[in-house]
Structure formats: structure tokens, C-alpha cells
Design a protein around this motif. Structure first.
Motif, PDB file in Angstrom:
ATOM      1  N   ASP A 115       0.811  -1.217   0.000  1.00 28.98           N
ATOM      2  CA  ASP A 115       0.000   0.000   0.000  1.00 28.98           C
ATOM      3  C   ASP A 115       0.849   1.276   0.000  1.00 28.98           C
ATOM      4  OD1 ASP A 115       0.978   0.027   2.573  1.00 28.98           O
ATOM      5  OD2 ASP A 115      -0.969  -0.088   3.564  1.00 28.98           O
ATOM      6  N   GLY A 116       2.175   1.113  -0.005  1.00 31.65           N
ATOM      7  CA  GLY A 116       3.054   2.281  -0.074  1.00 31.65           C
ATOM      8  C   GLY A 116       3.229   3.018   1.233  1.00 31.65           C
ATOM      9  N   PHE A 117       2.787   2.409   2.346  1.00 31.54           N
ATOM     10  CA  PHE A 117       2.817   3.082   3.653  1.00 31.54           C
ATOM     11  C   PHE A 117       3.173   2.061   4.727  1.00 31.54           C
ATOM     12  CE2 PHE A 117       0.762   4.355   7.611  1.00 31.54           C
ATOM     13  CZ  PHE A 117       1.054   5.706   7.704  1.00 31.54           C
ATOM     14  N   TYR A 118       4.172   2.371   5.534  1.00 33.52           N
ATOM     15  CA  TYR A 118       4.555   1.476   6.627  1.00 33.52           C
ATOM     16  C   TYR A 118       4.989   2.308   7.822  1.00 33.52           C
ATOM     17  CZ  TYR A 118       7.153  -1.971   9.357  1.00 33.52           C
ATOM     18  OH  TYR A 118       7.635  -2.757  10.378  1.00 33.52           O
ATOM     19  N   ASN A 119       4.301   2.131   8.943  1.00 31.59           N
ATOM     20  CA  ASN A 119       4.573   2.932  10.137  1.00 31.59           C
ATOM     21  C   ASN A 119       5.155   2.110  11.284  1.00 31.59           C
ATOM     22  OD1 ASN A 119       2.395   1.460  10.983  1.00 31.59           O
ATOM     23  ND2 ASN A 119       1.120   3.193  11.567  1.00 31.59           N
ATOM     24  N   TYR A 120       5.688   0.915  10.974  1.00 42.14           N
ATOM     25  CA  TYR A 120       6.376   0.067  11.947  1.00 42.14           C
ATOM     26  C   TYR A 120       5.441  -0.548  12.981  1.00 42.14           C
ATOM     27  CZ  TYR A 120      10.178   2.468   9.682  1.00 42.14           C
ATOM     28  OH  TYR A 120      11.007   2.985   8.726  1.00 42.14           O
TER      29      TYR A 120
END
Length: 262
Positions: A144-149
Motif C-alpha cells: 500500500d506504499g505506507f509502513y509505520n512500523y
């Protein structure tokens, strides 16, 4: 061209590089790409490292914020806000791809990311059976092009060897040199990201994962990942393929948090 003309050309080139890039240690330039993202989404990423800095009066956000970002080895994204008359810089280690598509436009900002344009974002993905105890850990989260850990948003498979895999389909052959896989940030990375192979192919009619051996080996990670490890596999020259597969050979559930292909 006259000597004056050459000097003027150099000045304009230098100014352009400063606007598009930010200086880092060693005198190199780091290209940053613009991306639309909700300020609320960035600030709500509680698992990340962030700083909010006051923008000095008269400072240009494109220079000041990008410079502050590149001075921190953990920074991958910066945003100047509010949009019309910025007064603050938000810098973050959140991973946002330039191909990310924001859905919350109410407080959207034009931010800048250090991540490259890649092929994985919004590619088609198939995978082994999802671990049913964690309904949020769907395979689509990888692309999804988004990774916040946040580990709850990683993809986690069931235990069987027949489930410890994923396949990306670009629809047609694409050329790339890098495949990057992000392991989870906690101690379970040593058993849930361990002995991983990445293979590529243009052939569709195979049974995963048994027939992945017919695909060309792109790279492998033979050991156990450390928490939060970013595993980069690089080909010495571009490889053109339609499919990219990942398969964990270690006997445990396979967890991946983010994928990039470029």
C-alpha cells in the motif's frame, strides 16, 4: 558558449539541485520525491520516530526541512505545514512511497520522501494462507506504499510450508535491480523472517511454493533477521520479470511488513 554563460549555467544547475535535493554527509545529494499524505496519518503513527521543528522566519521549507531531515540518519519523510504559510517542519522515519495514494484529503500535505519510485506499490499480490488469529495482517498491507512500523499491519502466514510465500505480479515484465523486504520490529523477527529466498520469472503456470525452484534465484537471506532489519537484495545488472516471489524455508510462520522493488 561564453565563459559568463557557462558560469550562469552552473549557477542555475546548482540552484536546481538544491531545490530538488538535500545535502548529506560526504557531499552527496539525496533526491527527495513529493507525495501527498494526511498530516493526521503521519502524526498518528505512534510506532515511529518524529520531530516537529519551528520554521525560522524567512526560511524556505524546501531547503530548511530537507536539510534537517538529511542530518538525521533515521529520517525518511518531511512535511512543512500548514500548507499555505508553513510554520513547522515535521520529520519522520515513516516509510511512504512516492506512489502512495492518500484517501484522507481533509488535511493533506505535499510531503517529501527519500524512498524511490518502485514497482511493488499496488501490484497484484497472491500469497499463502493468512494467519487467521490476526485479521488485520493481510497481504495487501505489503503493497500500500505506507509502513509505520506497527507489527499489526504486517502480513503473517500460517505455519505450513505451503503457506510461507508471496508472489507479486506486475502484469507484464518490468526491469529492476533491487528487492527490499522489511522484517518486523520485535524479537520474533528471528523466527518469522529466517532463510528467505526471492525468485523471479515470466512463467505463470507453477504451483507455489513447490515449483518456485523453476524460477530464477534473485537473492537470498540465509540467516535470522534482527528486529526491524531491512533486507536489501541487489542484482549487479537489471533483471526483467513479471513475477517476484518470496518464500521462507525456515519452519515457522512467515511475516513481512513492507516490500519495495525498483
Amino acid at each position: 558558449m561564453s565563459q559568463v554563460g557557462v558560469q550562469l549555467c552552473r549557477v542555475w544547475v546548482t540552484m536546481l539541485l538544491l531545490l530538488l535535493s538535500a545535502p548529506v554527509e560526504g557531499g552527496e545529494l539525496c533526491l527527495m520525491r513529493s507525495v501527498l499524505i494526511s498530516l493526521q496519518r503521519v502524526q498518528a503513527a505512534s510506532f515511529t520516530k518524529q520531530e516537529i521543528l519551528d520554521l525560522p522566519l524567512g526560511a524556505r521549507p524546501a531547503l530548511y526541512c530537507s536539510n534537517k531531515c538529511t542530518l538525521r540518519d533515521w529520517c525518511q519523510l518531511w512535511c512543512a505545514y500548514p500548507s499555505n504559510t508553513p510554520t513547522h517542519c515535521l520529520i519522520s522515519n515513516i516509510t511512504v512511497m512516492p506512489t502512495y495514494q492518500e484517501t484522507n484529503m481533509a488535511d493533506v500535505l505535499t510531503c517529501h520522501t527519500t524512498r524511490p519510485k518502485d514497482l511493488a506499490t499496488y501490484a497484484n499480490i497472491t500469497a499463502g494462507k493468512q494467519y487467521m488469529s490476526d485479521p488485520l495482517r493481510v497481504k495487501e498491507n505489503l503493497l500500500d506504499g505506507f509502513y509505520n512500523y506497527n507489527t499489526d499491519h504486517c502480513f503473517l502466514t500460517e505455519l505450513s510450508n505451503s503457506d510461507r510465500w508471496f508472489t507479486l505480479d506486475f502484469g507484464q515484465p518490468k526491469c529492476f535491480q533491487h528487492v527490499i523486504l522489511y522484517a518486523q520490529v520485535n524479537y520474533l523477527a528471528i523466527i518469522q523472517f529466517n532463510n528467505v529466498q526471492v525468485r523471479v520469472s515470466n512463467v505463470t503456470a507453477v504451483t507455489p511454493p513447490e515449483d518456485f525452484a523453476a524460477y530464477d534465484l534473485f537473492g537470498e537471506f540465509p540467516g535470522a533477521a534482527s528486529p526491524g532489519q531491512v533486507v536489501e537484495m541487489k542484482s549487479p545488472k537489471p533483471v526483467c520479470a513479471r513475477f517476484v516471489t518470496g518464500h521462507m524455508l525456515y519452519d515457522h510462520r512467515f511475516q513481512v511488513c513492507h516490500i519495495e522493488v525498483f
